[in-house]
Design an enzyme around this catalytic site. Structure first.
Site, PDB file in Angstrom:
ATOM      1  N   LYS A 117      87.538  83.497  30.122  1.00 30.11           N
ATOM      2  CA  LYS A 117      86.363  84.116  29.496  1.00 30.11           C
ATOM      3  C   LYS A 117      85.193  84.114  30.474  1.00 30.11           C
ATOM      4  CE  LYS A 117      82.696  82.980  27.161  1.00 30.11           C
ATOM      5  NZ  LYS A 117      81.757  84.069  27.480  1.00 30.11           N
ATOM      6  N   GLU A 129      81.190  71.504  35.449  1.00 30.55           N
ATOM      7  CA  GLU A 129      80.246  71.705  36.558  1.00 30.55           C
ATOM      8  C   GLU A 129      78.968  72.220  35.926  1.00 30.55           C
ATOM      9  OE1 GLU A 129      79.057  70.974  39.738  1.00 30.55           O
ATOM     10  OE2 GLU A 129      81.240  70.946  39.838  1.00 30.55           O
ATOM     11  N   CYS A 187      73.544  76.789  41.023  1.00 28.41           N
ATOM     12  CA  CYS A 187      73.554  75.370  40.638  1.00 28.41           C
ATOM     13  C   CYS A 187      73.033  74.541  41.798  1.00 28.41           C
ATOM     14  CB  CYS A 187      74.962  74.890  40.334  1.00 28.41           C
ATOM     15  SG  CYS A 187      75.787  75.934  39.191  1.00 28.41           S
ATOM     16  N   GLU A 217      66.031  71.411  34.866  1.00 34.00           N
ATOM     17  CA  GLU A 217      66.563  72.580  35.571  1.00 34.00           C
ATOM     18  C   GLU A 217      65.937  73.864  35.011  1.00 34.00           C
ATOM     19  OE1 GLU A 217      70.721  73.866  35.066  1.00 34.00           O
ATOM     20  OE2 GLU A 217      70.832  73.949  37.245  1.00 34.00           O
TER      21      GLU A 217
HETATM   22  C1  UN1 Z   1      76.929  77.606  42.090  1.00 36.58           C
HETATM   23  O1  UN1 Z   1      75.750  77.906  42.197  1.00 36.58           O
HETATM   24  O2  UN1 Z   1      77.398  77.272  40.997  1.00 36.58           O
HETATM   25  O3  UN1 Z   1      77.092  76.332  47.733  1.00 36.58           O
HETATM   26  C2  UN1 Z   1      77.912  77.708  43.182  1.00 36.58           C
HETATM   27  C3  UN1 Z   1      76.730  77.424  47.316  1.00 36.58           C
HETATM   28  C4  UN1 Z   1      77.791  78.430  46.913  1.00 36.58           C
HETATM   29  C5  UN1 Z   1      78.329  78.123  45.569  1.00 36.58           C
HETATM   30  C6  UN1 Z   1      77.289  77.860  44.519  1.00 36.58           C
HETATM   31  N1  UN1 Z   1      78.849  78.418  47.889  1.00 36.58           N
HETATM   32  O4  UN1 Z   1      75.559  77.713  47.173  1.00 36.58           O
END
Ligand code: UN1
Length: 496
Positions: A174, A249, A283, A384
Protein backbone atom coordinates in the site's frame (compact mmCIF):
# COMPACT_ATOMS: atom_id res chain seq x y z
CA UNK A 1 -9.48 11.49 -16.67
CA UNK A 2 -7.48 8.28 -16.28
CA UNK A 3 -8.90 5.87 -13.72
CA UNK A 4 -6.30 3.62 -12.10
CA UNK A 5 -6.87 0.21 -10.54
CA UNK A 6 -5.59 -2.10 -7.83
CA UNK A 7 -3.55 -5.14 -8.76
CA UNK A 8 -5.14 -8.06 -6.91
CA UNK A 9 -5.16 -11.81 -7.57
CA UNK A 10 -3.32 -11.45 -10.84
CA UNK A 11 -5.35 -8.70 -12.51
CA UNK A 12 -5.93 -4.95 -12.52
CA UNK A 13 -9.28 -4.48 -10.79
CA UNK A 14 -11.65 -1.81 -9.55
CA UNK A 15 -11.95 -1.50 -5.76
CA UNK A 16 -14.86 -3.32 -4.14
CA UNK A 17 -16.07 0.02 -2.76
CA UNK A 18 -16.43 1.61 -6.22
CA UNK A 19 -14.87 4.73 -4.62
CA UNK A 20 -11.88 6.73 -5.87
CA UNK A 21 -9.75 9.70 -4.91
CA UNK A 22 -7.99 12.35 -7.01
CA UNK A 23 -4.20 12.40 -7.17
CA UNK A 24 -3.10 16.01 -7.71
CA UNK A 25 0.18 17.69 -8.53
CA UNK A 26 1.31 19.60 -5.40
CA UNK A 27 2.99 22.24 -7.60
CA UNK A 28 -0.29 22.94 -9.38
CA UNK A 29 -3.41 21.58 -7.76
CA UNK A 30 -5.45 22.11 -10.94
CA UNK A 31 -3.35 19.36 -12.55
CA UNK A 32 -5.08 16.08 -11.67
CA UNK A 33 -2.92 13.03 -12.48
CA UNK A 34 -5.71 10.52 -12.20
CA UNK A 35 -8.29 8.87 -9.99
CA UNK A 36 -7.13 6.03 -7.76
CA UNK A 37 -9.02 3.38 -5.80
CA UNK A 38 -10.21 4.19 -2.32
CA UNK A 39 -10.24 0.53 -1.43
CA UNK A 40 -11.84 -1.28 1.49
CA UNK A 41 -11.14 -4.27 3.70
CA UNK A 42 -12.61 -6.67 1.17
CA UNK A 43 -9.91 -5.70 -1.32
CA UNK A 44 -7.23 -6.42 1.25
CA UNK A 45 -8.84 -9.80 2.05
CA UNK A 46 -8.71 -10.79 -1.63
CA UNK A 47 -5.14 -9.55 -1.94
CA UNK A 48 -3.94 -11.50 1.08
CA UNK A 49 -5.70 -14.69 -0.06
CA UNK A 50 -3.96 -14.46 -3.43
CA UNK A 51 -0.62 -13.55 -1.84
CA UNK A 52 -0.86 -16.72 0.28
CA UNK A 53 -0.99 -18.74 -2.94
CA UNK A 54 1.80 -16.68 -4.45
CA UNK A 55 3.92 -17.41 -1.41
CA UNK A 56 3.55 -21.20 -1.85
CA UNK A 57 4.98 -20.90 -5.37
CA UNK A 58 7.62 -18.22 -4.77
CA UNK A 59 9.14 -19.75 -1.63
CA UNK A 60 10.08 -22.81 -3.72
CA UNK A 61 11.80 -20.71 -6.41
CA UNK A 62 15.56 -20.84 -5.80
CA UNK A 63 16.91 -17.61 -4.31
CA UNK A 64 19.32 -16.98 -7.24
CA UNK A 65 16.34 -17.24 -9.63
CA UNK A 66 14.40 -14.80 -7.45
CA UNK A 67 17.44 -12.55 -7.70
CA UNK A 68 17.39 -12.80 -11.49
CA UNK A 69 13.89 -11.30 -11.54
CA UNK A 70 15.08 -8.41 -9.38
CA UNK A 71 18.08 -7.82 -11.66
CA UNK A 72 15.63 -7.47 -14.53
CA UNK A 73 13.59 -5.02 -12.42
CA UNK A 74 16.77 -2.97 -11.96
CA UNK A 75 17.37 -2.99 -15.72
CA UNK A 76 13.81 -1.84 -16.42
CA UNK A 77 14.05 0.93 -13.83
CA UNK A 78 17.33 2.09 -15.38
CA UNK A 79 15.76 2.06 -18.83
CA UNK A 80 12.74 4.10 -17.68
CA UNK A 81 14.58 6.31 -15.17
CA UNK A 82 13.77 9.66 -16.79
CA UNK A 83 10.10 8.88 -17.34
CA UNK A 84 9.63 7.65 -13.75
CA UNK A 85 11.48 10.65 -12.33
CA UNK A 86 9.16 12.94 -14.26
CA UNK A 87 5.94 11.28 -13.12
CA UNK A 88 7.24 11.18 -9.57
CA UNK A 89 8.01 14.90 -9.56
CA UNK A 90 4.56 15.54 -10.98
CA UNK A 91 2.84 13.69 -8.15
CA UNK A 92 5.01 14.66 -5.16
CA UNK A 93 6.89 17.80 -6.13
CA UNK A 94 10.60 17.35 -5.44
CA UNK A 95 12.84 18.54 -8.29
CA UNK A 96 13.81 16.18 -11.10
CA UNK A 97 17.41 15.99 -9.92
CA UNK A 98 16.06 14.46 -6.68
CA UNK A 99 13.52 12.13 -8.24
CA UNK A 100 16.25 10.83 -10.55
CA UNK A 101 18.21 10.07 -7.38
CA UNK A 102 15.16 8.33 -5.94
CA UNK A 103 14.96 6.03 -8.99
CA UNK A 104 18.71 5.44 -8.84
CA UNK A 105 18.39 4.35 -5.21
CA UNK A 106 15.83 1.79 -6.41
CA UNK A 107 18.17 0.58 -9.16
CA UNK A 108 21.09 0.21 -6.74
CA UNK A 109 18.83 -1.62 -4.28
CA UNK A 110 17.67 -3.98 -7.06
CA UNK A 111 21.21 -4.97 -8.06
CA UNK A 112 22.25 -5.42 -4.43
CA UNK A 113 19.20 -7.64 -3.83
CA UNK A 114 19.85 -9.62 -7.01
CA UNK A 115 23.37 -10.49 -5.88
CA UNK A 116 22.13 -11.37 -2.39
CA UNK A 117 20.23 -14.23 -4.04
CA UNK A 118 23.60 -15.95 -4.36
CA UNK A 119 24.51 -15.30 -0.72
CA UNK A 120 21.77 -15.37 1.94
CA UNK A 121 24.45 -16.96 4.07
CA UNK A 122 23.77 -19.20 6.99
CA UNK A 123 26.37 -20.65 9.35
CA UNK A 124 27.88 -24.10 9.55
CA UNK A 125 29.38 -24.61 12.98
CA UNK A 126 31.04 -27.54 14.75
CA UNK A 127 28.70 -29.80 16.68
CA UNK A 128 29.44 -30.72 20.27
CA UNK A 129 29.16 -34.37 19.26
CA UNK A 130 30.93 -36.74 16.93
CA UNK A 131 29.45 -37.60 13.52
CA UNK A 132 27.00 -34.75 13.72
CA UNK A 133 26.68 -31.49 11.78
CA UNK A 134 25.00 -28.29 12.86
CA UNK A 135 24.00 -25.43 10.60
CA UNK A 136 21.69 -22.46 10.36
CA UNK A 137 19.90 -21.25 7.25
CA UNK A 138 17.14 -18.81 6.26
CA UNK A 139 13.56 -19.54 5.42
CA UNK A 140 10.91 -17.27 3.89
CA UNK A 141 8.22 -16.12 6.31
CA UNK A 142 4.97 -15.56 4.41
CA UNK A 143 2.93 -12.57 3.25
CA UNK A 144 4.66 -9.25 3.89
CA UNK A 145 2.52 -6.13 4.38
CA UNK A 146 4.41 -3.11 3.04
CA UNK A 147 3.19 0.41 3.87
CA UNK A 148 5.25 3.30 2.51
CA UNK A 149 5.36 7.12 2.66
CA UNK A 150 5.24 9.83 -0.02
CA UNK A 151 8.72 11.32 0.24
CA UNK A 152 10.67 8.55 -1.53
CA UNK A 153 7.87 7.06 -3.65
CA UNK A 154 10.13 4.55 -5.36
CA UNK A 155 13.24 4.10 -3.20
CA UNK A 156 11.46 3.27 0.06
CA UNK A 157 9.15 0.65 -1.51
CA UNK A 158 12.24 -0.93 -3.12
CA UNK A 159 14.08 -0.98 0.24
CA UNK A 160 11.30 -3.16 1.58
CA UNK A 161 9.88 -5.07 -1.36
CA UNK A 162 13.17 -6.22 -2.93
CA UNK A 163 14.55 -7.93 0.18
CA UNK A 164 11.08 -9.27 1.01
CA UNK A 165 10.87 -10.89 -2.44
CA UNK A 166 14.48 -12.01 -2.53
CA UNK A 167 13.94 -13.87 0.73
CA UNK A 168 10.94 -15.68 -0.79
CA UNK A 169 8.00 -13.80 0.70
CA UNK A 170 4.99 -12.49 -1.19
CA UNK A 171 3.91 -8.87 -0.82
CA UNK A 172 0.78 -6.80 -0.25
CA UNK A 173 1.78 -3.21 -0.99
CA UNK A 174 0.00 0.00 0.00
CA UNK A 175 1.75 3.17 -1.17
CA UNK A 176 0.96 6.53 0.41
CA UNK A 177 -2.21 8.18 -0.91
CA UNK A 178 -0.11 11.05 -2.29
CA UNK A 179 2.01 8.85 -4.58
CA UNK A 180 -0.17 6.07 -6.01
CA UNK A 181 1.06 6.62 -9.58
CA UNK A 182 4.70 5.76 -8.79
CA UNK A 183 3.46 2.72 -6.85
CA UNK A 184 1.42 1.60 -9.86
CA UNK A 185 4.30 1.95 -12.32
CA UNK A 186 6.58 0.10 -9.91
CA UNK A 187 4.18 -2.86 -9.78
CA UNK A 188 3.88 -2.84 -13.58
CA UNK A 189 7.67 -3.12 -13.78
CA UNK A 190 7.79 -5.99 -11.26
CA UNK A 191 5.30 -7.87 -13.42
CA UNK A 192 7.10 -7.05 -16.67
CA UNK A 193 10.31 -8.43 -15.14
CA UNK A 194 8.60 -11.77 -14.66
CA UNK A 195 7.47 -11.78 -11.04
CA UNK A 196 4.63 -14.31 -10.74
CA UNK A 197 1.47 -12.16 -10.46
CA UNK A 198 0.20 -13.62 -7.18
CA UNK A 199 3.48 -12.67 -5.48
CA UNK A 200 2.70 -8.93 -5.62
CA UNK A 201 -0.61 -7.27 -4.72
CA UNK A 202 -1.22 -3.53 -4.87
CA UNK A 203 -4.07 -2.03 -2.86
CA UNK A 204 -4.54 1.74 -2.96
CA UNK A 205 -6.40 3.74 -0.37
CA UNK A 206 -6.34 5.35 3.04
CA UNK A 207 -4.05 4.29 5.85
CA UNK A 208 -6.91 4.08 8.33
CA UNK A 209 -8.73 1.48 6.20
CA UNK A 210 -6.35 -0.28 3.80
CA UNK A 211 -3.24 0.14 5.96
CA UNK A 212 -5.10 -1.00 9.07
CA UNK A 213 -6.65 -3.97 7.23
CA UNK A 214 -3.21 -5.15 6.10
CA UNK A 215 -1.70 -4.81 9.57
CA UNK A 216 -4.65 -6.54 11.25
CA UNK A 217 -4.98 -9.39 8.76
CA UNK A 218 -4.15 -12.71 10.46
CA UNK A 219 -2.50 -14.05 7.30
CA UNK A 220 -0.08 -11.14 6.97
CA UNK A 221 2.95 -12.51 8.79
CA UNK A 222 5.19 -9.47 8.82
CA UNK A 223 4.78 -5.73 8.39
CA UNK A 224 7.19 -3.02 7.35
CA UNK A 225 6.03 0.55 7.86
CA UNK A 226 7.67 3.92 7.23
CA UNK A 227 5.72 6.96 8.40
CA UNK A 228 4.89 8.99 11.47
CA UNK A 229 5.77 7.92 15.00
CA UNK A 230 2.09 8.25 15.98
CA UNK A 231 0.89 5.83 13.27
CA UNK A 232 3.87 3.56 13.91
CA UNK A 233 2.68 3.30 17.52
CA UNK A 234 -0.74 2.05 16.40
CA UNK A 235 0.83 -0.41 13.94
CA UNK A 236 3.14 -1.57 16.73
CA UNK A 237 0.28 -2.22 19.14
CA UNK A 238 -1.52 -4.42 16.64
CA UNK A 239 1.60 -6.30 15.61
CA UNK A 240 2.56 -6.79 19.26
CA UNK A 241 -0.86 -8.19 20.12
CA UNK A 242 -0.80 -10.48 17.08
CA UNK A 243 2.87 -11.50 17.49
CA UNK A 244 3.89 -10.23 14.06
CA UNK A 245 7.35 -9.37 12.94
CA UNK A 246 7.48 -5.59 12.46
CA UNK A 247 9.99 -3.09 11.12
CA UNK A 248 9.24 0.56 11.87
CA UNK A 249 10.96 3.60 10.41
CA UNK A 250 9.53 6.79 11.86
CA UNK A 251 10.30 10.35 12.88
CA UNK A 252 13.51 12.32 13.14
CA UNK A 253 14.79 15.61 14.51
CA UNK A 254 18.22 15.43 12.96
CA UNK A 255 20.92 17.91 13.85
CA UNK A 256 24.00 19.22 12.13
CA UNK A 257 26.70 20.41 14.52
CA UNK A 258 29.32 22.89 13.33
CA UNK A 259 32.24 23.45 15.70
CA UNK A 260 34.59 26.44 15.65
CA UNK A 261 37.25 24.41 13.83
CA UNK A 262 34.82 23.24 11.11
CA UNK A 263 34.91 24.28 7.45
CA UNK A 264 32.15 26.89 7.41
CA UNK A 265 31.68 27.04 3.64
CA UNK A 266 31.42 23.28 3.41
CA UNK A 267 28.92 23.30 6.29
CA UNK A 268 26.78 25.92 4.54
CA UNK A 269 26.59 23.78 1.40
CA UNK A 270 25.71 20.83 3.62
CA UNK A 271 22.96 22.51 5.58
CA UNK A 272 21.32 24.00 2.47
CA UNK A 273 21.02 20.51 1.04
CA UNK A 274 20.23 18.79 4.33
CA UNK A 275 17.56 21.22 5.51
CA UNK A 276 15.88 22.26 2.26
CA UNK A 277 16.41 19.30 -0.08
CA UNK A 278 13.03 17.57 -0.64
CA UNK A 279 11.60 20.74 1.00
CA UNK A 280 12.69 19.32 4.36
CA UNK A 281 10.49 16.26 3.90
CA UNK A 282 13.08 13.56 4.49
CA UNK A 283 13.21 11.48 7.64
CA UNK A 284 16.89 12.38 7.52
CA UNK A 285 16.34 16.14 6.96
CA UNK A 286 18.51 18.54 8.93
CA UNK A 287 15.96 20.29 11.11
CA UNK A 288 18.39 21.59 13.75
CA UNK A 289 21.66 23.43 13.23
CA UNK A 290 23.82 23.50 16.35
CA UNK A 291 26.53 26.15 16.07
CA UNK A 292 29.46 26.81 18.35
CA UNK A 293 29.72 30.45 19.48
CA UNK A 294 32.89 31.32 17.52
CA UNK A 295 31.40 30.67 14.07
CA UNK A 296 27.72 31.26 14.91
CA UNK A 297 27.17 34.78 13.57
CA UNK A 298 29.38 34.46 10.52
CA UNK A 299 27.89 31.16 9.38
CA UNK A 300 24.35 32.34 9.97
CA UNK A 301 24.66 35.57 7.99
CA UNK A 302 26.21 33.76 5.01
CA UNK A 303 23.56 31.04 5.25
CA UNK A 304 20.67 33.52 5.18
CA UNK A 305 22.01 35.09 1.97
CA UNK A 306 22.20 31.69 0.34
CA UNK A 307 18.71 30.67 1.51
CA UNK A 308 17.17 33.87 0.15
CA UNK A 309 18.64 33.00 -3.26
CA UNK A 310 17.04 29.54 -3.39
CA UNK A 311 14.46 29.26 -6.14
CA UNK A 312 11.09 27.79 -5.26
CA UNK A 313 9.07 26.37 -8.10
CA UNK A 314 7.80 23.48 -10.16
CA UNK A 315 10.31 20.66 -9.78
CA UNK A 316 9.90 19.79 -13.47
CA UNK A 317 11.28 23.20 -14.52
CA UNK A 318 14.99 23.89 -14.90
CA UNK A 319 16.54 26.00 -12.18
CA UNK A 320 14.15 25.00 -9.40
CA UNK A 321 15.93 24.38 -6.09
CA UNK A 322 12.92 23.61 -3.91
CA UNK A 323 9.56 22.17 -4.88
CA UNK A 324 6.28 22.33 -3.01
CA UNK A 325 5.45 20.43 0.15
CA UNK A 326 3.16 17.51 -0.37
CA UNK A 327 -0.31 18.83 0.47
CA UNK A 328 -2.35 21.39 2.33
CA UNK A 329 -2.13 19.52 5.64
CA UNK A 330 1.65 19.67 5.39
CA UNK A 331 1.53 23.43 4.84
CA UNK A 332 -0.78 23.82 7.83
CA UNK A 333 1.58 21.80 10.00
CA UNK A 334 4.50 24.04 9.02
CA UNK A 335 2.38 27.11 9.74
CA UNK A 336 1.50 25.74 13.17
CA UNK A 337 5.17 25.27 14.02
CA UNK A 338 6.10 28.73 12.76
CA UNK A 339 3.48 30.13 15.16
CA UNK A 340 4.82 27.94 17.96
CA UNK A 341 8.39 29.12 17.28
CA UNK A 342 7.38 32.75 17.46
CA UNK A 343 5.34 32.20 20.61
CA UNK A 344 8.38 30.49 22.16
CA UNK A 345 10.49 33.57 21.45
CA UNK A 346 12.73 32.22 18.69
CA UNK A 347 13.97 34.74 16.08
CA UNK A 348 12.45 34.28 12.64
CA UNK A 349 15.31 35.18 10.30
CA UNK A 350 13.79 34.31 6.93
CA UNK A 351 10.75 32.66 5.39
CA UNK A 352 7.91 32.00 7.78
CA UNK A 353 5.15 32.26 5.19
CA UNK A 354 3.54 30.62 2.18
CA UNK A 355 5.22 31.58 -1.05
CA UNK A 356 3.29 34.10 -3.15
CA UNK A 357 3.28 34.71 -6.88
CA UNK A 358 1.38 33.72 -9.96
CA UNK A 359 2.59 30.20 -10.47
CA UNK A 360 3.45 29.49 -6.82
CA UNK A 361 -0.09 30.36 -5.71
CA UNK A 362 -1.38 27.25 -7.50
CA UNK A 363 0.66 24.88 -5.37
CA UNK A 364 1.67 24.08 -1.80
CA UNK A 365 4.78 26.24 -1.64
CA UNK A 366 6.34 27.40 1.59
CA UNK A 367 9.36 29.67 1.87
CA UNK A 368 12.51 28.13 3.35
CA UNK A 369 12.46 29.24 6.95
CA UNK A 370 15.17 29.74 9.58
CA UNK A 371 14.70 30.40 13.26
CA UNK A 372 17.68 31.43 15.43
CA UNK A 373 18.02 31.57 19.24
CA UNK A 374 15.96 28.41 19.46
CA UNK A 375 15.93 27.09 23.00
CA UNK A 376 16.89 23.49 23.67
CA UNK A 377 13.81 21.76 25.03
CA UNK A 378 11.33 24.06 23.23
CA UNK A 379 8.70 22.45 21.00
CA UNK A 380 10.26 23.95 17.88
CA UNK A 381 13.51 22.26 18.82
CA UNK A 382 12.01 18.92 19.85
CA UNK A 383 9.18 18.03 17.46
CA UNK A 384 9.33 16.79 13.89
CA UNK A 385 7.96 19.35 11.39
CA UNK A 386 8.68 17.60 8.07
CA UNK A 387 8.94 20.83 6.12
CA UNK A 388 11.46 23.52 5.15
CA UNK A 389 12.08 24.85 8.66
CA UNK A 390 15.52 24.98 10.29
CA UNK A 391 16.10 25.76 13.97
CA UNK A 392 19.47 27.20 14.98
CA UNK A 393 20.82 26.62 18.47
CA UNK A 394 23.95 28.26 19.86
CA UNK A 395 26.29 26.23 22.10
CA UNK A 396 29.61 26.93 23.83
CA UNK A 397 31.36 23.54 23.59
CA UNK A 398 31.39 20.27 21.67
CA UNK A 399 30.06 18.50 24.77
CA UNK A 400 27.12 20.86 24.98
CA UNK A 401 26.47 20.30 21.25
CA UNK A 402 26.43 16.52 21.77
CA UNK A 403 24.00 16.89 24.69
CA UNK A 404 21.64 19.06 22.62
CA UNK A 405 21.86 16.55 19.75
CA UNK A 406 20.92 13.69 22.04
CA UNK A 407 18.24 15.42 24.05
CA UNK A 408 15.33 14.61 21.70
CA UNK A 409 13.11 11.55 21.53
CA UNK A 410 14.28 10.66 18.00
CA UNK A 411 17.61 9.31 16.78
CA UNK A 412 17.91 8.80 13.03
CA UNK A 413 20.78 10.88 11.69
CA UNK A 414 23.33 13.43 12.89
CA UNK A 415 26.22 15.34 11.37
CA UNK A 416 29.37 16.99 12.67
CA UNK A 417 31.66 19.49 10.96
CA UNK A 418 35.12 19.53 12.55
CA UNK A 419 38.74 19.16 11.46
CA UNK A 420 39.70 17.35 14.66
CA UNK A 421 39.86 13.60 14.13
CA UNK A 422 39.53 12.91 17.86
CA UNK A 423 36.29 14.90 18.11
CA UNK A 424 35.00 13.12 15.01
CA UNK A 425 35.48 9.68 16.56
CA UNK A 426 34.09 10.94 19.87
CA UNK A 427 30.94 11.92 17.97
CA UNK A 428 30.60 8.48 16.39
CA UNK A 429 30.68 7.03 19.89
CA UNK A 430 28.52 9.54 21.70
CA UNK A 431 25.80 10.78 19.34
CA UNK A 432 22.61 8.77 19.86
CA UNK A 433 21.66 8.15 16.23
CA UNK A 434 21.58 5.27 13.78
CA UNK A 435 23.74 7.27 11.36
CA UNK A 436 26.39 9.96 11.99
CA UNK A 437 28.09 11.86 9.18
CA UNK A 438 31.40 13.65 9.58
CA UNK A 439 31.75 16.70 7.32
CA UNK A 440 28.62 15.83 5.36
CA UNK A 441 24.94 16.63 5.95
CA UNK A 442 22.36 14.42 7.68
CA UNK A 443 20.88 13.19 4.39
CA UNK A 444 22.45 10.94 1.80
CA UNK A 445 22.57 7.42 3.21
CA UNK A 446 23.96 4.86 0.77
CA UNK A 447 21.71 2.04 -0.40
CA UNK A 448 24.04 -0.80 0.62
CA UNK A 449 24.47 0.21 4.28
CA UNK A 450 22.02 -0.42 7.11
CA UNK A 451 19.59 2.49 7.49
CA UNK A 452 17.58 3.28 10.59
CA UNK A 453 17.52 5.07 13.88
CA UNK A 454 17.50 4.65 17.64
CA UNK A 455 14.96 5.69 20.27
CA UNK A 456 11.51 6.59 18.87
CA UNK A 457 12.75 6.67 15.29
CA UNK A 458 12.48 2.93 14.96
CA UNK A 459 12.05 -0.38 16.71
CA UNK A 460 15.56 -1.74 16.35
CA UNK A 461 15.51 -2.98 12.76
CA UNK A 462 17.48 -1.60 9.85
CA UNK A 463 16.64 -1.27 6.18
CA UNK A 464 19.17 -1.58 3.40
CA UNK A 465 22.49 -3.38 3.37
CA UNK A 466 22.95 -6.88 4.67
CA UNK A 467 20.91 -6.52 7.87
CA UNK A 468 17.53 -6.16 6.18
CA UNK A 469 17.72 -9.75 4.88
CA UNK A 470 17.51 -10.95 8.44
CA UNK A 471 14.26 -9.10 8.95
CA UNK A 472 12.64 -10.71 5.91
CA UNK A 473 13.70 -14.27 6.67
CA UNK A 474 13.48 -16.60 9.63
CA UNK A 475 16.55 -18.42 10.89
CA UNK A 476 16.22 -22.16 11.09
CA UNK A 477 18.76 -24.58 12.52
CA UNK A 478 19.36 -28.08 11.18
CA UNK A 479 21.22 -30.85 13.08
CA UNK A 480 22.27 -33.94 11.13
CA UNK A 481 23.37 -36.92 13.22
CA UNK A 482 25.05 -39.63 11.16
CA UNK A 483 26.52 -41.57 14.11
CA UNK A 484 23.85 -44.28 13.90
CA UNK A 485 23.30 -44.21 17.66
CA UNK A 486 21.38 -42.07 20.10
CA UNK A 487 23.84 -39.44 21.12
CA UNK A 488 22.42 -37.42 23.88
CA UNK A 489 23.29 -33.74 23.83
CA UNK A 490 26.49 -32.74 25.53
CA UNK A 491 24.60 -31.29 28.49
CA UNK A 492 23.24 -34.75 29.20
CA UNK A 493 26.68 -36.41 29.06
CA UNK A 494 28.90 -33.77 30.59
CA UNK A 495 31.56 -35.28 32.87
CA UNK A 496 30.86 -34.20 36.44
C1 UN1 B 1 13.83 9.01 4.18
O1 UN1 B 1 13.79 10.24 4.21
O2 UN1 B 1 12.95 8.34 4.72
O3 UN1 B 1 19.55 9.27 3.32
C2 UN1 B 1 14.84 8.24 3.43
C3 UN1 B 1 18.75 9.85 2.59
C4 UN1 B 1 18.03 9.04 1.53
C5 UN1 B 1 16.91 8.26 2.11
C6 UN1 B 1 16.00 9.05 3.01
N1 UN1 B 1 18.98 8.15 0.90
O4 UN1 B 1 18.48 11.02 2.72
Amino acid sequence: MRIFKNFVAGSWVEPSTGAHFDNVNPADTTDVIGRFPLSGREDVDRAVASARQGFEQWKRTPAPARGDVLRKVGDLLAHRKEEIADLMTREMGKPLAETRGDVQEGIDTAYYAASEGRRLFGHTVPSELRSKWAMSFRRPIGVAGIITPFNFPLAIPTWKIFPALLCGNSVVFKPAEDVPHTGTVFVEILLEAGLPPAVIQLVHGAGATVGAAIVEHPNVALVSFTGSTATGGIVGQTCGRMHKRLSLEMGGKNAMIVLDDGDIDLAIEGVLWGAFGTAGQRCTATSRLILQTGIHDDLLSKLIDRVRALKLGDGRKDGTDIGPVINDQAIKKVERYVDIGQAEGADLLCGGRRAEGKSLGKGHFYEPTIFARVKPGSRLEQEEIFGPVLSVIRVRTADEAFTVNNDVKYGLSSSLYTRDVGTAFQALNDLDNGITYINAPTIGAEAHLPFGGVKQTGNGHREGGWEVYEFYSETKVGYIDFSGSLQRAQIDNYPT
